[in-house]
Design an enzyme around this catalytic site. Structure first.
Site, PDB file in Angstrom:
ATOM      1  N   GLU A 166       4.654 -10.023 -27.098  1.00  0.00           N
ATOM      2  CA  GLU A 166       3.598  -9.075 -26.925  1.00  0.00           C
ATOM      3  C   GLU A 166       4.531  -7.610 -26.495  1.00  0.00           C
ATOM      4  O   GLU A 166       3.783  -6.556 -26.548  1.00  0.00           O
ATOM      5  CB  GLU A 166       2.904  -9.390 -25.673  1.00  0.00           C
ATOM      6  N   ASN A 186       1.149   0.169   6.052  1.00  0.00           N
ATOM      7  CA  ASN A 186       1.399  -0.663   4.776  1.00  0.00           C
ATOM      8  C   ASN A 186       2.183  -1.827   5.492  1.00  0.00           C
ATOM      9  O   ASN A 186       3.069  -1.518   6.141  1.00  0.00           O
ATOM     10  CB  ASN A 186       2.416   0.149   3.890  1.00  0.00           C
ATOM     11  N   GLY A 187       1.697  -2.957   5.139  1.00  0.00           N
ATOM     12  CA  GLY A 187       2.374  -4.215   5.592  1.00  0.00           C
ATOM     13  C   GLY A 187       1.377  -5.067   5.972  1.00  0.00           C
ATOM     14  O   GLY A 187       0.096  -5.207   5.621  1.00  0.00           O
ATOM     15  N   GLU A 219       5.339 -19.526 -22.596  1.00  0.00           N
ATOM     16  CA  GLU A 219       5.419 -18.160 -21.568  1.00  0.00           C
ATOM     17  C   GLU A 219       6.399 -17.301 -22.231  1.00  0.00           C
ATOM     18  O   GLU A 219       6.266 -16.047 -22.747  1.00  0.00           O
ATOM     19  CB  GLU A 219       5.587 -18.545 -20.313  1.00  0.00           C
ATOM     20  N   HIS A 268       8.446 -32.913 -37.604  1.00  0.00           N
ATOM     21  CA  HIS A 268       7.126 -32.791 -38.346  1.00  0.00           C
ATOM     22  C   HIS A 268       6.412 -31.733 -39.041  1.00  0.00           C
ATOM     23  O   HIS A 268       5.293 -31.595 -39.133  1.00  0.00           O
ATOM     24  CB  HIS A 268       6.122 -33.202 -37.118  1.00  0.00           C
ATOM     25  N   TRP A 292      -3.688  -1.832  -1.223  1.00  0.00           N
ATOM     26  CA  TRP A 292      -3.675  -2.800  -2.092  1.00  0.00           C
ATOM     27  C   TRP A 292      -4.135  -3.928  -0.966  1.00  0.00           C
ATOM     28  O   TRP A 292      -3.248  -4.504  -0.107  1.00  0.00           O
ATOM     29  CB  TRP A 292      -2.277  -3.279  -2.668  1.00  0.00           C
ATOM     30  N   ARG A 295       1.256   1.358  -5.921  1.00  0.00           N
ATOM     31  CA  ARG A 295       1.588   0.545  -4.928  1.00  0.00           C
ATOM     32  C   ARG A 295       0.358  -0.167  -4.403  1.00  0.00           C
ATOM     33  O   ARG A 295       0.477  -0.822  -3.581  1.00  0.00           O
ATOM     34  CB  ARG A 295       2.332   1.306  -3.628  1.00  0.00           C
ATOM     35  N   LYS A 341       5.806 -13.508 -23.979  1.00  0.00           N
ATOM     36  CA  LYS A 341       6.592 -12.359 -23.551  1.00  0.00           C
ATOM     37  C   LYS A 341       7.347 -11.513 -24.663  1.00  0.00           C
ATOM     38  O   LYS A 341       6.993 -10.725 -24.742  1.00  0.00           O
ATOM     39  CB  LYS A 341       7.652 -12.800 -22.474  1.00  0.00           C
ATOM     40  N   LYS A 348      -3.882  -4.132 -19.854  1.00  0.00           N
ATOM     41  CA  LYS A 348      -3.501  -5.109 -18.596  1.00  0.00           C
ATOM     42  C   LYS A 348      -4.659  -6.052 -18.078  1.00  0.00           C
ATOM     43  O   LYS A 348      -4.166  -7.025 -17.735  1.00  0.00           O
ATOM     44  CB  LYS A 348      -3.267  -4.228 -17.331  1.00  0.00           C
ATOM     45  N   CYS A 400       0.662  -1.216  -0.029  1.00  0.00           N
ATOM     46  CA  CYS A 400      -0.029   0.028  -0.072  1.00  0.00           C
ATOM     47  C   CYS A 400       0.917   1.253  -0.181  1.00  0.00           C
ATOM     48  O   CYS A 400       2.189   1.250   0.117  1.00  0.00           O
ATOM     49  CB  CYS A 400      -0.781   0.112   1.098  1.00  0.00           C
TER      50      CYS A 400
HETATM   51  C1  AGP Z   1       0.423 -11.716 -19.775  1.00  0.00           C
HETATM   52  O1  AGP Z   1       1.732 -10.953 -20.182  1.00  0.00           O
HETATM   53  C2  AGP Z   1      -0.651 -10.838 -20.735  1.00  0.00           C
HETATM   54  N1  AGP Z   1      -0.620  -9.294 -20.336  1.00  0.00           N
HETATM   55  C3  AGP Z   1      -2.042 -11.527 -20.838  1.00  0.00           C
HETATM   56  O2  AGP Z   1      -1.872 -12.670 -21.563  1.00  0.00           O
HETATM   57  C4  AGP Z   1      -2.584 -11.913 -19.484  1.00  0.00           C
HETATM   58  O3  AGP Z   1      -1.753 -12.980 -18.876  1.00  0.00           O
HETATM   59  C5  AGP Z   1      -4.126 -12.352 -19.515  1.00  0.00           C
HETATM   60  O4  AGP Z   1      -4.695 -11.405 -20.301  1.00  0.00           O
HETATM   61  C6  AGP Z   1      -4.659 -12.863 -18.568  1.00  0.00           C
HETATM   62  O5  AGP Z   1      -4.696 -11.940 -17.460  1.00  0.00           O
HETATM   63  P1  AGP Z   1      -5.061 -12.252 -16.078  1.00  0.00           P
HETATM   64  O6  AGP Z   1      -4.115 -13.082 -15.426  1.00  0.00           O
HETATM   65  O7  AGP Z   1      -5.328 -10.948 -15.344  1.00  0.00           O
HETATM   66  O8  AGP Z   1      -6.388 -13.168 -15.969  1.00  0.00           O
END
Ligand code: AGP
Length: 609
Positions: free
Chosen positions: A489, A100-101, A482, A505, A74, A27, A486, A604, A2
């Site tokens: 994106e 905070n904590g 993964e 294949h 948070w 935060r 990364k 996000k 927080c």
């Molecule tokens: C991950 O780097 C991406 N921003 C995206 O794939 C994300 O993981 C996905 O939209 C799921 O989001 P969530 O974990 O908030 O459900």
């Protein structure tokens, strides 16, 4: 985590507090509040939602006064709501606290306050016990009362306290959560972090652990835990507010990559008791419940889905329960076999991803038991689940998920081990070995992070590739997916992940001179096969970056460069092997001049279908 801020001086405290909190929203931002000494009393305004909700209310419910404290939350204990927002007060409402904590022994203190003093709590938070404790010890000296109160408290806290009867002071304490003091002319400040105060001062005191601070408008006194007055050099801040929010890192993403040791530690250690038994307070799955389960789905999107792939590996390996993993957007439309013998595990950083939420609701409607792994307390996915495992990674600001992912892995390992122990599918010795290796993860992740410059140089040499292949075998394939996400994106490179055995294949037709291939080879029993796959692609001109455990130097004879991770048991290697991939992706994106924290076309949290 927080954000806290406090002010004492001649300005209107409200404006200083809101300005300071606005620089701390990174935060935490699920609720916010202030307390101001005004017209003979302490007055609190606090609301669920972002800071602007509080600011709007304050336009009508104004507070004037020159002493105050503020907080942006948070949530860890108690979901986001007006009543759980800080500041919290004693019963009489004349002492206000921000924090905070986490107060780890708050339940014991809360029970004592209820039984011995008949306190009626207004919130579900741990913080509220501080206000009642200070009140309990208050006999006309706020500093003394706070000192007595903190003697009873265990855990991590940075707190600020104001009191109606001593309106010319703020008392603050630091224990394991950050606290700074801002120094002004006829005014002084406290905050969790430097950005909150840069508009007003660049002269700071950095408060050390177990120190107590007494602020008046004309002076700041620092005491150590023995009550001795401490001298402190003034820290002159040399960077601007925006850089400070990132604590000196260029982007939130690299900051969050480097926060992973702490996130893993927070997520893991508070769920192990002194005998290394797993304590999952948000999960009520009993032995009978598990015996009633004959199907497990893990459903998520994007990075969370990739965490689910590792989760499947862990549950099947340790708990010997078959698991299906699905992307949420597909799960809903394939008429899945779900009934009251199904365990549905949703993984979501934001807890608001509509695809995941819709899949959860579909499974719930069909009678499934819902367990979710979520980073945002009180989010929709969490609220609609029967059991919740919070990842405690702290707010993740960068669109590309990093620290949430590794804490999701920790969550899945702990859930798998909890299931294994409940079903008796894991010998105690094997369990203890896994737990002791898990406990070493923060320092092993840190070791990789400390060697980031090697990866930075690799990225500077390789950033011009327009297609990149990630490959592996076994659980390394899940991490390859993964790593590929990364990279694509944040750098907009067309990257691709594949099981190395699948190359022949079809995909190997795409390998040309200079094609960048990132090959994960952390699984001992598959290592030799991976070396062969590396030779296959190198024979066709690929430039191969290998990821291997320290000591497996043979890979240097086949790969062009090897990124090593500390030795670790095969089963836990995903926690480590993803780190070099995060760093490679980050530095390639930086080298390509991309907007790392806010990549084009992405949000996000995807709250639309
Ligand atoms: C991950 O780097 C991406 N921003 C995206 O794939 C994300 O993981 C996905 O939209 C799921 O989001 P969530 O974990 O908030 O459900």
């Amino acid at each position: 985590m927080c954000g806290i801020v406090g002010y004492i001086g001649d300005k209107e405290a409200t404006s200083v507090l809101i300005e300071g909190l606005s620089k701390l929203e990174y935060r935490g931002y699920d609720s916010a509040g202030i307390a101001v000494y005004d017209n003979g009393g302490v007055h609190v305004r606090k609301y669920k939602g972002r800071l602007n909700v509080l600011a709007e209310h304050l336009k009508q419910e104004t507070l004037t006064g020159v002493v105050g404290i503020g907080h942006t939350r948070w949530a860890t204990h108690g979901e986001p709501s007006d009543r759980n927002a800080h500041p919290h007060t004693n019963v009489a409402g004349n002492i206000a606290v921000i924090h905070n904590g986490i107060i780890e022994n708050y339940m014991k203190i809360k029970e004592w306050l209820i039984e011995e003093k008949g306190i009626e709590f207004k919130s579900e938070t741990d913080t509220e016990i501080i206000a009642h404790l200070v009140d309990h010890y208050y006999e006309g000296d706020l500093l003394a009362a706070v000192n007595k109160a903190i003697e009873k408290m265990e855990g991590a806290y940075a707190i600020g306290v104001i009191c109606k009867d001593e309106p010319d002071k703020i008392v603050a304490v630091r224990k394991d959560s950050p606290l700074i003091v801002g120094l002004g002319e006829g005014e002084n400040f406290i905050a969790s972090d430097i950005p909150a105060l840069l508009k007003y001062t660049k002269q700071m005191y950095l408060i050390e652990n177990d120190e107590v601070v007494l602020l008046t408008k004309d002076g700041v006194t620092i005491f150590n835990e023995l009550g001795q007055q401490m001298d402190r050099e003034i820290f002159h801040v040399t960077w601007d507010a925006e850089a400070a929010e990132k604590e000196g890192y260029e982007h939130f993403m690299i900051k969050e990559i480097h926060e992973q040791p702490k996130g893993i530690q927070e997520t893991l250690l508070r769920r192990l008791d002194k005998d290394n038994n797993i304590v999952l307070d948000g999960i009520k799955l009993t032995k009978e419940d598990l015996e009633n389960i004959n199907k497990v789905y893990i459903v998520a999107c994007g990075t969370a889905y990739h965490a689910g792939l590792v989760g499947r590996f862990a549950i099947e390996k340790f708990a010997k329960i078959p698991v299906e993993v699905d992307v949420a957007s597909e799960f809903r439309y394939r008429d899945p076999f779900v009934d009251d013998k199904t365990l549905f595990i949703a993984i979501s950083q934001s807890g608001e991803t509509l695809d995941t939420l819709a899949a959860l609701r579909e499974a719930k409607r069909k009678g499934a038991r819902i367990l979710s792994v979520v980073n945002v307390v009180g989010s929709s996915v969490a609220r609609e689940s029967d059991d919740v495992f919070y990842t405690w990674a702290g707010p993740e600001i960068a669109v590309a998920s990093t620290k949430a992912y590794t804490t999701q892995l920790i969550a899945m390992y702990l859930i798998a081990l909890h299931m294994a122990n409940t079903k008796g599918t894991l010998e105690r010795e094997g369990y203890e070995n896994i737990i002791s290796d898990l406990k070493l993860m923060p320092e092993k992740v840190q070791k990789i992070l400390d060697d980031y410059t090697k990866i930075q140089h690799l990225a500077d040499a390789q950033f011009n590739n327009e297609s990149v292949f990630f490959m592996g075998r076994g659980v390394d394939v899940n991490v390859a997916h993964e790593g590929s996400l990364k990279l694509k994106e944040i750098s907009y490179i067309n990257s691709f992940a594949i099981a190395a055995g699948e190359l022949k294949h079809g995909t190997i037709a795409l390998i040309d001179d200079g094609t960048l291939v990132i090959a994960l080879a952390t699984q001992d029993r598959l290592y030799e096969k991976m070396l062969s796959n590396i030779q296959e692609v190198r024979a066709r001109g690929a430039y191969v970056v290998g990821v291997a455990k320290e000591g497996n130097t043979e890979m240097e004879k086949t790969a062009d460069i090897v990124l090593y991770i500390p030795d670790v048991m095969d089963e836990l290697s995903p926690i480590l092997s993803v780190i070099p991939l995060q760093l490679v992706s980050y530095y390639i994106a930086v080298a390509r001049g991309c907007d790392v924290d806010k990549p084009k076309n992405l949000a996000k949290s995807v709250t639309v279908e």
